[in-house]
Design an enzyme around this catalytic site. Structure first.
Site, PDB file in Angstrom:
ATOM      1  N   HIS A 123     -93.746 102.637 -31.592  1.00 43.45           N
ATOM      2  CA  HIS A 123     -94.296 103.887 -31.054  1.00 43.45           C
ATOM      3  C   HIS A 123     -93.737 105.087 -31.807  1.00 43.45           C
ATOM      4  CE1 HIS A 123     -96.370 102.361 -27.495  1.00 43.45           C
ATOM      5  NE2 HIS A 123     -95.422 101.447 -27.446  1.00 43.45           N
ATOM      6  N   ALA A 170     -80.364  82.063 -34.085  1.00 40.17           N
ATOM      7  CA  ALA A 170     -81.089  82.166 -32.826  1.00 40.17           C
ATOM      8  C   ALA A 170     -80.624  83.370 -32.018  1.00 40.17           C
ATOM      9  CB  ALA A 170     -80.898  80.889 -32.012  1.00 40.17           C
ATOM     10  N   ARG A 176     -82.323  95.473 -40.016  1.00 40.52           N
ATOM     11  CA  ARG A 176     -82.212  95.858 -41.426  1.00 40.52           C
ATOM     12  C   ARG A 176     -82.717  94.720 -42.295  1.00 40.52           C
ATOM     13  NH1 ARG A 176     -76.130  98.412 -41.487  1.00 40.52           N
ATOM     14  NH2 ARG A 176     -76.622 100.116 -40.070  1.00 40.52           N
ATOM     15  N   LYS A 190     -76.043  90.646 -38.358  1.00 39.98           N
ATOM     16  CA  LYS A 190     -75.084  90.990 -39.408  1.00 39.98           C
ATOM     17  C   LYS A 190     -74.850  89.770 -40.304  1.00 39.98           C
ATOM     18  CE  LYS A 190     -72.730  94.401 -36.649  1.00 39.98           C
ATOM     19  NZ  LYS A 190     -71.522  94.788 -35.964  1.00 39.98           N
ATOM     20  N   ARG A 193     -72.539  84.826 -43.806  1.00 36.98           N
ATOM     21  CA  ARG A 193     -72.146  84.357 -45.144  1.00 36.98           C
ATOM     22  C   ARG A 193     -73.414  84.137 -45.954  1.00 36.98           C
ATOM     23  NH1 ARG A 193     -72.477  78.653 -45.902  1.00 36.98           N
ATOM     24  NH2 ARG A 193     -72.893  77.536 -43.979  1.00 36.98           N
TER      25      ARG A 193
END
Length: 195
Positions: A123, A170, A176, A190, A193
């Site tokens: 939106h 999961a 990002r 995040k 590895r």
């Protein structure tokens, strides 16, 4: 020159595919394939070997760019199927929601885990004098590379790229871009590895 043998099973499958395509034309062509939402019809949600081919025929008829090696499981919802491209050998598991209004490309040999959501829209909210619901939508494409594993119940937000050979754990929320070969997890996702 001999004619190829045609089995009763292949004739039935071709007949059922023509029924599926005809039904999708009658019921679903009234909708705009670049904006409307489509859910796998309840009569295609059975777990039988031939159902995979029938589900594929249904989604192809609605404009999804895919070939016969793709596996779309039952109870999948696709918004704007005409803007969706699925690479060879890709698997979309049960109850996945794919929002392709802003264009969604999923590469070959990839898998989207059950109940995951991939969004290409959000939106608008810049104007404080106008309610959010009246400001419209913003569309951004999502690109998912080759050999990507997206785990169960993952949410991928609009405008992102997930690189080749990446894994998304999961329950993650991807906010990002994910680099090639990365393993990410969490909320927000995040880097754990590299592969």
């Amino acid at each position: 020159m001999s004619r190829p043998s045609i089995t009763k099973t292949s004739c039935r499958l071709r007949f059922l595919q023509s029924v599926v395509c005809g039904a999708s034309r009658v019921f679903d062509r009234r909708k705009d394939l670049s904006t409307a939402a489509f859910l796998t019809p309840c009569w295609l949600n059975y777990q039988r070997p031939a159902m995979r081919h029938l589900r594929n025929a249904y989604w192809c008829e609605l404009g999804v760019g895919m070939d016969s090696s793709v596996r779309v499981s039952d109870r999948v919802k696709i918004v704007a199927p005409a803007n969706l491209t699925l690479g060879c050998n890709t698997k979309i598991l049960n109850r996945v929601i794919l929002d392709a209004r802003g264009n969604l490309d999923i590469g070959r040999d990839s898998q989207v885990g059950f109940e995951s959501i991939i969004l290409t829209s959000t939106h608008r909210f810049e104007d404080l004098d106008q309610p959010i619901l009246e400001q419209g939508m913003r569309f951004k494409p999502v690109r998912i590379g080759n050999d990507v594993w997206i785990g169960a119940r993952v949410i991928v937000l609009a405008g992102l790229t997930i690189g080749d050979h990446a894994i998304v754990g999961a329950g993650s929320i991807v906010t990002r871009d994910v680099p090639k070969g990365a393993i990410v997890a969490g909320n927000p996702a995040k880097l754990i590895r590299n592969r």
